[in-house]
Scaffold this motif. Sequence first.
Motif, PDB file in Angstrom:
ATOM      1  N   ARG A 161       0.679  -1.193   0.181  1.00  0.00           N
ATOM      2  CA  ARG A 161      -0.142   0.079   0.118  1.00  0.00           C
ATOM      3  C   ARG A 161       1.304   1.306   0.191  1.00  0.00           C
ATOM      4  NH1 ARG A 161      -2.919   3.315   4.116  1.00  0.00           N
ATOM      5  NH2 ARG A 161      -1.246   2.032   5.574  1.00  0.00           N
ATOM      6  N   PHE A 162       0.670   2.523  -0.433  1.00  0.00           N
ATOM      7  CA  PHE A 162       1.613   3.454  -0.911  1.00  0.00           C
ATOM      8  C   PHE A 162       0.401   4.716  -0.309  1.00  0.00           C
ATOM      9  CE2 PHE A 162       3.168   0.729  -4.112  1.00  0.00           C
ATOM     10  CZ  PHE A 162       5.216   1.296  -3.777  1.00  0.00           C
ATOM     11  N   GLY A 163       0.535   5.585   0.222  1.00  0.00           N
ATOM     12  CA  GLY A 163       0.106   6.924   0.714  1.00  0.00           C
ATOM     13  C   GLY A 163       0.993   7.760   1.172  1.00  0.00           C
ATOM     14  N   PHE A 164       0.617   9.142   1.654  1.00  0.00           N
ATOM     15  CA  PHE A 164       1.250  10.186   2.002  1.00  0.00           C
ATOM     16  C   PHE A 164       0.749  10.630   3.184  1.00  0.00           C
ATOM     17  CE2 PHE A 164       2.154  14.050   1.759  1.00  0.00           C
ATOM     18  CZ  PHE A 164       3.381  14.842   1.007  1.00  0.00           C
ATOM     19  N   VAL A 165       1.351  11.138   4.199  1.00  0.00           N
ATOM     20  CA  VAL A 165       0.872  12.083   5.345  1.00  0.00           C
ATOM     21  C   VAL A 165       1.224  13.453   5.545  1.00  0.00           C
ATOM     22  CG1 VAL A 165       1.339  11.640   8.204  1.00  0.00           C
ATOM     23  CG2 VAL A 165       1.703   9.656   6.791  1.00  0.00           C
ATOM     24  N   LYS A 166       0.081  13.519   5.495  1.00  0.00           N
ATOM     25  CA  LYS A 166       0.118  15.173   4.906  1.00  0.00           C
ATOM     26  C   LYS A 166       0.612  16.129   5.991  1.00  0.00           C
ATOM     27  CE  LYS A 166      -3.833  14.631   2.080  1.00  0.00           C
ATOM     28  NZ  LYS A 166      -5.050  15.261   1.258  1.00  0.00           N
ATOM     29  N   LYS A 167       0.321  16.117   7.109  1.00  0.00           N
ATOM     30  CA  LYS A 167       0.572  16.203   8.455  1.00  0.00           C
ATOM     31  C   LYS A 167       1.629  16.530   8.323  1.00  0.00           C
ATOM     32  CE  LYS A 167       0.243  16.821  13.276  1.00  0.00           C
ATOM     33  NZ  LYS A 167      -0.676  16.066  14.356  1.00  0.00           N
ATOM     34  N   TYR A 168       3.096  15.975   8.189  1.00  0.00           N
ATOM     35  CA  TYR A 168       4.388  15.527   7.733  1.00  0.00           C
ATOM     36  C   TYR A 168       5.247  15.955   6.343  1.00  0.00           C
ATOM     37  CZ  TYR A 168       3.252  14.123  13.143  1.00  0.00           C
ATOM     38  OH  TYR A 168       2.601  14.254  14.619  1.00  0.00           O
ATOM     39  N   LEU A 169       4.207  15.679   5.571  1.00  0.00           N
ATOM     40  CA  LEU A 169       4.794  15.284   4.143  1.00  0.00           C
ATOM     41  C   LEU A 169       5.939  14.175   3.837  1.00  0.00           C
ATOM     42  CD1 LEU A 169       6.153  19.347   4.245  1.00  0.00           C
ATOM     43  CD2 LEU A 169       3.483  17.956   2.886  1.00  0.00           C
ATOM     44  N   MET A 170       5.520  13.026   4.539  1.00  0.00           N
ATOM     45  CA  MET A 170       6.049  11.983   4.285  1.00  0.00           C
ATOM     46  C   MET A 170       5.144  11.353   3.488  1.00  0.00           C
ATOM     47  SD  MET A 170       7.279  11.403   8.537  1.00  0.00           S
ATOM     48  CE  MET A 170       6.873   9.514   8.299  1.00  0.00           C
ATOM     49  N   PRO A 171       5.958  10.707   2.530  1.00  0.00           N
ATOM     50  CA  PRO A 171       5.417   9.699   1.766  1.00  0.00           C
ATOM     51  C   PRO A 171       5.647   8.400   2.111  1.00  0.00           C
ATOM     52  CG  PRO A 171       7.110  10.063   0.507  1.00  0.00           C
ATOM     53  CD  PRO A 171       7.428  11.309   1.632  1.00  0.00           C
ATOM     54  N   PHE A 172       4.830   6.987   2.193  1.00  0.00           N
ATOM     55  CA  PHE A 172       5.385   6.017   2.891  1.00  0.00           C
ATOM     56  C   PHE A 172       4.886   4.850   1.342  1.00  0.00           C
ATOM     57  CE2 PHE A 172       1.146   6.703   4.317  1.00  0.00           C
ATOM     58  CZ  PHE A 172       0.390   5.842   4.211  1.00  0.00           C
ATOM     59  N   ALA A 173       5.784   3.810   1.552  1.00  0.00           N
ATOM     60  CA  ALA A 173       5.600   2.549   1.154  1.00  0.00           C
ATOM     61  C   ALA A 173       5.059   1.540   2.536  1.00  0.00           C
ATOM     62  CB  ALA A 173       5.827   1.932   0.619  1.00  0.00           C
ATOM     63  N   ASN A 174       4.159   0.574   2.597  1.00  0.00           N
ATOM     64  CA  ASN A 174       3.852  -0.581   3.943  1.00  0.00           C
ATOM     65  C   ASN A 174       3.186  -1.607   3.144  1.00  0.00           C
ATOM     66  OD1 ASN A 174       1.391  -0.963   5.815  1.00  0.00           O
ATOM     67  ND2 ASN A 174       2.409   0.393   6.468  1.00  0.00           N
ATOM     68  N   CYS A 175       3.618  -2.463   4.351  1.00  0.00           N
ATOM     69  CA  CYS A 175       3.403  -3.499   3.532  1.00  0.00           C
ATOM     70  C   CYS A 175       2.157  -4.026   4.527  1.00  0.00           C
ATOM     71  CB  CYS A 175       4.824  -4.936   3.515  1.00  0.00           C
ATOM     72  SG  CYS A 175       4.548  -6.563   3.236  1.00  0.00           S
ATOM     73  N   LYS A 176       1.499  -5.127   4.664  1.00  0.00           N
ATOM     74  CA  LYS A 176       0.188  -4.959   4.867  1.00  0.00           C
ATOM     75  C   LYS A 176       0.505  -6.639   4.795  1.00  0.00           C
ATOM     76  CE  LYS A 176      -2.765  -3.724   1.514  1.00  0.00           C
ATOM     77  NZ  LYS A 176      -4.231  -4.182   1.132  1.00  0.00           N
TER      78      LYS A 176
END
Length: 190
Positions: free
Chosen positions: A97-112
């Motif tokens: 899963r890919f996403g972006f934490v707007k509050k900290y301007l941090m993109p991420f990739a997450n393994c479920k």
Amino acid sequence: MKEVSIDSKKVQVIGIIISIPIIVLFVLVLCLKWDEVFKQNLKEIKESLLFFDNKRANVVLVILIPNLIIILGIIIHELIHGVFMAFFSENSWKSVRFGFVKKYLMPFANCKEALLSKKMLIVSLAPFFILGFFPSLYGIFYNNLFFLFIGFSMTLGAVGDFIYAYLIIKTGLGYKLLDHDSKVGFKIVK
């Protein structure tokens, strides 16, 4: 399940602290290794970006291109995490899963899906080696400012991954880890 995580604000502070020696190292490389070569590289890059007759348009381009390279590098960085997650997961891309934490301007990739900690360590450090370490070495040894710039910026971009890798090593390499879905960290699966 035991949770191992670190607050996003703390990641930013630690990231700044880790960034200082990285910046010092790259500045030392520039000062010790390059002198005239640096000036020549900079001149060649500047000349290659002179597309317009208008001086202001060229200045905008010189400022815009490095920023676009960094943004593209960030996207590729997260894709590399995703590729390694998919490779190590039983469910391949369904576990990524890919996403972006707007509050900290941090993109991420997450393994479920839970992965062995050794594999999770590879996932966390792969972008650094592919985008940071190897381009930096190439740039240093072949006097190429473009690759040194990419390596430098992507090494700084991997600071959060260094923190994540530290958490993995501190926990131990004999566990199955489930990437945390909302924090920088993971859950130890028994």
